[in-house]
Each structure stands twice: as structure tokens, then as C-alpha cells.
Design a protein around this motif. Structure first.
Motif, PDB file in Angstrom:
ATOM      1  N   GLN A   1       1.813   5.978   2.856  1.00  0.00           N
ATOM      2  CA  GLN A   1       0.612   4.958   1.895  1.00  0.00           C
ATOM      3  C   GLN A   1       0.088   5.700   0.985  1.00  0.00           C
ATOM      4  O   GLN A   1      -0.440   6.837   1.052  1.00  0.00           O
ATOM      5  CB  GLN A   1      -0.739   4.671   3.105  1.00  0.00           C
ATOM      6  CG  GLN A   1      -1.301   3.477   2.723  1.00  0.00           C
ATOM      7  CD  GLN A   1      -2.178   3.090   3.744  1.00  0.00           C
ATOM      8  OE1 GLN A   1      -2.695   3.949   4.561  1.00  0.00           O
ATOM      9  NE2 GLN A   1      -2.800   2.087   3.627  1.00  0.00           N
ATOM     10  N   SER A  25       0.941  -1.306   0.040  1.00  0.00           N
ATOM     11  CA  SER A  25       0.099   0.119   0.049  1.00  0.00           C
ATOM     12  C   SER A  25       0.910   1.247  -0.017  1.00  0.00           C
ATOM     13  O   SER A  25       0.608   2.487  -0.054  1.00  0.00           O
ATOM     14  CB  SER A  25      -1.038  -0.123   1.340  1.00  0.00           C
ATOM     15  OG  SER A  25      -0.198   0.263   2.332  1.00  0.00           O
ATOM     16  N   CYS A  76      -1.792   3.673  -1.500  1.00  0.00           N
ATOM     17  CA  CYS A  76      -2.863   3.146  -1.840  1.00  0.00           C
ATOM     18  C   CYS A  76      -3.839   2.723  -0.645  1.00  0.00           C
ATOM     19  O   CYS A  76      -3.264   2.186   0.495  1.00  0.00           O
ATOM     20  CB  CYS A  76      -2.617   1.862  -2.709  1.00  0.00           C
ATOM     21  SG  CYS A  76      -4.256   1.015  -3.286  1.00  0.00           S
ATOM     22  N   ARG A  77      -5.003   3.197  -0.662  1.00  0.00           N
ATOM     23  CA  ARG A  77      -5.872   3.033   0.636  1.00  0.00           C
ATOM     24  C   ARG A  77      -6.984   2.064   0.195  1.00  0.00           C
ATOM     25  O   ARG A  77      -7.650   1.805   1.291  1.00  0.00           O
ATOM     26  CB  ARG A  77      -6.372   4.365   1.311  1.00  0.00           C
ATOM     27  CG  ARG A  77      -5.147   5.285   1.422  1.00  0.00           C
ATOM     28  CD  ARG A  77      -5.491   6.489   2.315  1.00  0.00           C
ATOM     29  NE  ARG A  77      -4.541   7.366   2.814  1.00  0.00           N
ATOM     30  CZ  ARG A  77      -3.739   7.100   3.742  1.00  0.00           C
ATOM     31  NH1 ARG A  77      -4.134   6.209   4.631  1.00  0.00           N
ATOM     32  NH2 ARG A  77      -2.946   7.929   4.152  1.00  0.00           N
ATOM     33  N   ILE A 101      -7.653  -1.510   0.302  1.00  0.00           N
ATOM     34  CA  ILE A 101      -6.964  -2.629   0.599  1.00  0.00           C
ATOM     35  C   ILE A 101      -8.102  -3.666   0.983  1.00  0.00           C
ATOM     36  O   ILE A 101      -8.890  -3.282   1.776  1.00  0.00           O
ATOM     37  CB  ILE A 101      -6.074  -2.387   1.620  1.00  0.00           C
ATOM     38  CG1 ILE A 101      -4.959  -1.374   1.587  1.00  0.00           C
ATOM     39  CG2 ILE A 101      -5.437  -3.646   2.169  1.00  0.00           C
ATOM     40  CD1 ILE A 101      -4.118  -0.967   2.668  1.00  0.00           C
TER      41      ILE A 101
END
Length: 284
Positions: free
Chosen positions: A170, A138, A172-173, A175
Motif C-alpha cells: 500500500q 491505494s 496511499c493510506r 482513503i
């Protein structure tokens, strides 16, 4: 010579062989006396004994750094988690390996062999365990990060980790953790980066690779595959399994250094889906 292992349970009641090694060594000395190390050297030889000590010191250091990483990021991902006693989805319990997380430095080194433009790719960790690799991924600009895990208790821990992860870098959130047997998992129709850290036997791996290749043929798209192993020489059978049929080609990669935060050094390889449909080749 056996590793210093223990039946200690972690805070979720799951068997963790990474915890308690030092305590077991001290207990051994108390039970057998201060001369026990000398008896072990005499029995196994100096070279084997030195190797044994070095492996366990490395494990202790790496485990300490893994738990520090967890504290710093408000998560629980460390440990060498055994499948015994866990609730498993699907028929492949006996084909799974212990859950051992990838170290941050190891993961970042592997990522250097992947394209820099990842914005349209879904990162998929097959055998995601407690989610350490998902959290590491991420920090890169993937469109989505997905973990596939067949142990219910590890999925529950991963869900908590994803919710509480503190990562200022981070990128990319989005997930997600999917509770499923990898052999039954349906790959999404997006460009992919698929990650394996020796999660299960060749029997299951062959099924997953066939499913992945079929998905790519059905919906042509870019795909990179990473396979890593720190035990059982699994890379030696994984490589030909991936290259069989010509769907993938192996890319050149630098050798993995030894990192202090890695319990064991990973042998790894990176592959690319051959969208031209040609015969697969192996890079030296």
C-alpha cells in the motif's frame, strides 16, 4: 439461457448473486434428475449450452479468486451485490446497477494506460461499492483515494474494509468513502483520476460528466477519466457522452485480455481533460 443465480444473502444480509451458483446447479440436478443437462442441450442447442457452461465456470473461478483475495487482505469486497433492500441516498435508486468489483489484474492492466506520476492526483471511484477498487488504487502513489457510494450498507462495509485492509504494498493510506448520490457530488479542486465501472444509467452519467467538466473549467487542472463496462454495451454510449463538448480526448489503449480473476472481461476507455480548451478528438 439464464445465468445460475441465487437469492443467497451474504454475511451482512445483502443479496449476492455470485454466491451459491454451484449449489443451485446441484439442486437443479437433484430436483429434475441427471438427464436435465441433456434436455437443456436439446432445447437450447449445443453452442448456446456450451457458452452457458463456460460463462458460469468463469464466474465460479473468478468468484473463488475474489473471495481468496478478500481472505488474504482481511476484507469483504467480493460478490454481485443487488441494490434491492439497500438504503439509498438521493433520488436515483432505479438508475443504479449491481455492485460488481473490478478484479486486481484488470485494474492493474488499466493503470498502465495512466501517467506514472500520480503523486498529486486524487483517485475517485464513482460507485465505489464495498471498496475493492479503492483498496486496489491505494497500492499506487496517489495523494488521496476517494470512493463515492449511494448505498448506506455498502458504505458501512467499505469503512470496515478500509480500516482492516492488509496491504504491504500500500502506497496511499489516505482513503475516504463518501456516502452521496454521484449526481450531487462535488469534485475536489485537485488533479484527478476518475474511475467509473458502469455504476449507473446514462441519465445519471450525463449529469456527473457535466458536473466534472464544470469543475475542471472552474479550477483548471489535470484529469484522467476511466470508463469500463462488462455488460449492456455501456461503453458505446459512455464514450460519446464523455467526448461531447470537447472537454476530453480519448487516449489509445490496448485491448483488455481475459483474466481468470475477472467475472467478465471489461471493455474500457481512457480519456484526458483537454486543458487547452480545444475540440475533443477520439483516438482509434
Amino acid at each position: 439461457m439464464a445465468e445460475l443465480e441465487t437469492e443467497r444473502l451474504d454475511r451482512d444480509g445483502i443479496q449476492d448473486r455470485s454466491a451459491g451458483r454451484l449449489a443451485r446447479a446441484v439442486r437443479l440436478l437433484c430436483e429434475r434428475g441427471p438427464l436435465e443437462p441433456f434436455r437443456l442441450v436439446r432445447r437450447h442447442g449445443l453452442a448456446a449450452s456450451a457458452s452457458f457452461v463456460a460463462r458460469n465456470v468463469q464466474h465460479l473461478v473468478a468468484d473463488h479468486l475474489a473471495r481468496k483475495w478478500d481472505r488474504d487482505h482481511n476484507v469483504d469486497t467480493a460478490g454481485s451485490i443487488q441494490l434491492a433492500g439497500l438504503s439509498i441516498v438521493g433520488p436515483n435508486r432505479d438508475q443504479g446497477n449491481e455492485c460488481l468489483c473490478t478484479s486486481p489484474k484488470t485494474f492493474d492492466f488499466i493503470m498502465r494506460s495512466l501517467p506514472s506520476d500520480l503523486g498529486d492526483c486524487t483517485f475517485i471511484d464513482i460507485g465505489a461499492g464495498k471498496s475493492r477498487t479503492l483498496l486496489l488504487a491505494s497500492r499506487y502513489p496517489f495523494a488521496k483515494v476517494v470512493g463515492v457510494e449511494f448505498a448506506h450498507e455498502l458504505v458501512e462495509i467499505a469503512i470496515r474494509n478500509i480500516a482492516s485492509f492488509r496491504g504491504p504494498a500500500q502506497k496511499c493510506r489516505d482513503i475516504e468513502i463518501v456516502e452521496a448520490d454521484a449526481a450531487a457530488y462535488k469534485f475536489p479542486p485537485t488533479p484527478l483520476v476518475v474511475y467509473f465501472y458502469n455504476p449507473f444509467s446514462k441519465q445519471v452519467f450525463d449529469i456527473v460528466i457535466r458536473n466534472l467538466a464544470a469543475s475542471l473549467r472552474e479550477n483548471d487542472r489535470a484529469c484522467h477519466l476511466v470508463y469500463g463496462s462488462s455488460s449492456h454495451a455501456a461503453i458505446d454510449w459512455a464514450r460519446p457522452a464523455i467526448l461531447a463538448g470537447g472537454a476530453f480526448e480519448q487516449l489509445p489503449t490496448p485491448p483488455m485480455p481475459g483474466f481468470l480473476d475477472a467475472v467478465r472481461k471489461i471493455d474500457y476507455a481512457v480519456f484526458r481533460y483537454r486543458r487547452d480548451g480545444g475540440e475533443g478528438t477520439s483516438a482509434a
